[in-house]
Design a protein around this motif. Sequence first.
Motif, mmCIF file in Angstrom:
data_model
loop_
_atom_site.group_PDB
_atom_site.id
_atom_site.type_symbol
_atom_site.label_atom_id
_atom_site.label_comp_id
_atom_site.label_asym_id
_atom_site.label_seq_id
_atom_site.Cartn_x
_atom_site.Cartn_y
_atom_site.Cartn_z
ATOM 1 N N ARG A 1 26.907 44.069 32.167
ATOM 2 C CA ARG A 1 28.130 44.559 31.507
ATOM 3 C C ARG A 1 28.704 45.765 32.252
ATOM 4 N NH1 ARG A 1 24.893 43.586 26.790
ATOM 5 N NH2 ARG A 1 25.684 41.794 25.605
ATOM 6 N N GLU A 2 27.831 46.649 32.683
ATOM 7 C CA GLU A 2 28.291 47.848 33.384
ATOM 8 C C GLU A 2 28.851 47.496 34.759
ATOM 9 O OE1 GLU A 2 24.809 50.262 33.391
ATOM 10 O OE2 GLU A 2 25.007 50.847 31.274
ATOM 11 N N ASN B 1 32.323 44.984 31.707
ATOM 12 C CA ASN B 1 32.360 44.234 30.448
ATOM 13 C C ASN B 1 33.358 43.066 30.491
ATOM 14 O OD1 ASN B 1 30.973 44.140 27.980
ATOM 15 N ND2 ASN B 1 32.746 44.910 26.864
ATOM 16 N N ASP B 2 33.620 42.574 31.679
ATOM 17 C CA ASP B 2 34.576 41.488 31.885
ATOM 18 C C ASP B 2 33.825 40.216 32.246
ATOM 19 O OD1 ASP B 2 36.577 39.747 32.646
ATOM 20 O OD2 ASP B 2 37.688 41.234 33.826
ATOM 21 N N ILE B 3 33.567 39.353 31.266
ATOM 22 C CA ILE B 3 32.803 38.132 31.510
ATOM 23 C C ILE B 3 33.559 37.176 32.426
ATOM 24 C CG2 ILE B 3 33.646 36.820 29.512
ATOM 25 C CD1 ILE B 3 29.993 37.001 30.781
ATOM 26 N N ASN B 4 34.881 37.212 32.378
ATOM 27 C CA ASN B 4 35.673 36.343 33.254
ATOM 28 C C ASN B 4 35.513 36.744 34.718
ATOM 29 O OD1 ASN B 4 36.731 34.792 31.125
ATOM 30 N ND2 ASN B 4 38.336 36.321 30.735
ATOM 31 N N LYS B 5 35.432 38.052 34.956
ATOM 32 C CA LYS B 5 35.212 38.535 36.320
ATOM 33 C C LYS B 5 33.850 38.062 36.825
ATOM 34 C CE LYS B 5 34.826 42.806 39.028
ATOM 35 N NZ LYS B 5 34.830 44.297 38.974
ATOM 36 N N LEU B 6 32.837 38.141 35.979
ATOM 37 C CA LEU B 6 31.513 37.670 36.371
ATOM 38 C C LEU B 6 31.541 36.180 36.668
ATOM 39 C CD1 LEU B 6 28.072 38.577 34.904
ATOM 40 C CD2 LEU B 6 28.734 36.185 35.001
ATOM 41 N N THR C 1 30.453 30.270 38.253
ATOM 42 C CA THR C 1 29.671 29.614 37.194
ATOM 43 C C THR C 1 30.272 28.295 36.726
ATOM 44 O OG1 THR C 1 30.844 30.934 35.537
ATOM 45 C CG2 THR C 1 28.731 31.793 36.330
ATOM 46 N N ILE C 2 31.481 27.969 37.211
ATOM 47 C CA ILE C 2 32.029 26.654 36.883
ATOM 48 C C ILE C 2 31.139 25.548 37.433
ATOM 49 C CG2 ILE C 2 33.507 26.454 38.938
ATOM 50 C CD1 ILE C 2 35.682 25.317 37.019
ATOM 51 N N TYR D 1 29.994 31.333 31.200
ATOM 52 C CA TYR D 1 29.558 32.100 30.022
ATOM 53 C C TYR D 1 30.759 32.596 29.232
ATOM 54 C CZ TYR D 1 25.437 32.223 33.037
ATOM 55 O OH TYR D 1 24.393 31.860 33.846
ATOM 56 N N ASN D 2 30.639 32.543 27.921
ATOM 57 C CA ASN D 2 31.641 33.147 27.042
ATOM 58 C C ASN D 2 31.301 34.587 26.699
ATOM 59 O OD1 ASN D 2 33.194 30.775 26.871
ATOM 60 N ND2 ASN D 2 31.917 29.981 25.213
#
Length: 650
Positions: free
Chosen positions: A165-166, A170-175, A181-182, A188-189
Amino acid sequence: MYLGVDYYPEHWKSEMLEEDLNNIVELGSNVIRIGEFAWHMMEREEGVFDFSYFDNIINEAKKKGLKVIFGTPTATMPAWLAKKHPDVLGEFEDNTKRVFGGRRQYCFNSKTYYKYTEKIIRELANHFKNEEAIVAWQIDNEFGHEGSDICFCNECKESFRKYLREVYNNDINKLNETWGTIFWSQTYNEFDEIPIPAKTITTHNPSLRMEWERFRSLSVENYAKFQVDLLKDILGEKSVIIHDFSGGYFDKSFDFSKVAQHIDVVAYNNYPVWGGQKEPIPPHEIACGLDFMRGAKRQNFWITEAIMGAQGHDVIGYLPRPNQAKMWSYQAMAHGCNSLMYFRYRGATKGAEQYCYGIIDQDNQKRRKFYEVQSFFNDMKQNEEVINSEIKSEVAVIYDYESMASFRIQRQSFLMDYKQEVYRLYRPFYEKNVNIDVIPSYVDFSMYKVLLIPTMIVFKNEVQEKIREFVKNGGKVVFTFRTAIKDYYNNLTLGQFNPSFYTDLIGGFVEEIESLQEGQFVKLKGVNEFNGIEGSGTVFRDMLKTTTAESLFKYNDEFYNDLSAITLNKFGKGEAYYIGTGVDNNLMDLLMSKIIKEANIESIESESGVEVVKRMVNTEEYYFVINHTSDIKSFNEVRLNPYESKIIKK
């Protein structure tokens, strides 16, 4: 300079203390290292602290003129702590809890263990903060050793997700975008959907595994810093804090150099041979480990565990021959150690280390090993100015934690072993008696003439720019296969020839690749100045097309004989070599001799098996001369008996 022994008085009857200390003084010692495995003696029950035993030990040591290195005891928790708080125990990959027993069972991310660590260190440091006999404090013991750098417990899982997250704001879309991950529908949501890379079908995402490796390293670093900060707060900034690093520095899931930044002195437990080994590791591998430790802070270091006898927990290894262990101690001093303790004064008669033989065995008699140590200490005392002199190197090996991790994640060849590729480059310079620094990729390396960069598969813009400037300004750099393939997140780069963002520097690009397996070798043929010379390669091969580079060796087979194996490119005022495969020793010797000569690097000729390290004291030259063989050798008409070492003045 501190010379002494690792002493565990708690293992012996109290009436033996006086004789033991007298013997330790007779050896020529001025220090004992104590305390790092004695938590239960200091806190037999929770919150009941008693340091009187060690008060007595230190008082008796002081009467003999001995100083003390005291260890924080966190490597071996007491049984009552594990019973009351089993959450402090780490977990294996299958989530089996590590049981109490052995050592180093704790989890580096356990909040409970942090709490109890703080309690014992505060009490210990406050009790002894005015004790002038304590010259250094050792934090813990051999961080990450024996698999303790990895833990798969729930606390690690939650800490890993917090770390992510750090890192990704805290941007799951960036990760998701960064990791790709597609692929395999791993998008991940939420961060709490992200697993830790425990065993699964096939394999986890390489980006996830790379972040896990960074997280593991940070976990160790944070815990080390926590202990250092506690001690400094109580003892003051002038206190000397050390940590005793184990071997395995190229294989562990933490960056030794990052931990080293938080301590005052790097210490090393040097084991050229261990249980089950029929012979010691080669002298150049021992030397590389010593240079690694010196390079961690670019300053002289200590040996906190030097061996004298055979070693092993359950299986005993090779017995160092007469004068051989003393020779390894000389080698340590030659490479920048300036304080040394032997492990251990007396071998244990109970517990797991009964077969870690010491200076004195269980018969409690002074014999050959005792007098070898005594002789070594006497030699060092007569040469303290030489030992404390600076080692100046014109050559550096550059290692990179993420690159080591990337090969752990995706080995690519069953023969791939990062440390062996370091040694492949290191050995030819070592055998020419050239001083070498072994340093991390993030430090300044502009002062060297030659950089040796083995398999740095992960590229980082800031490091690449430093290397590019180094070559532009006249330096020589040697890359090896699988350089600059992966980005910081362990992904390939679309639209880039390999080595990524380096093709101008090496004057070519990788056209084809192949992983080589056991018993498989590729033939190499020299061209241009190496015409008529043949060699072989193993492990892997990058097959290169040149643009501006000169080909030195090509692949000698029916399909790829137009592609280069080894190239040399002029770039600015300097040169960049690319070695596309794991070349044999003869060929590597030939290439490195060319570099040594053309870079005007000082080397020293010696017989095979004789190591020579030059040191300067003011304007006077001294040489550590070390015979690593069982034969009689000589250097500059100085005779060396089997395994004999000397310090000679030119």
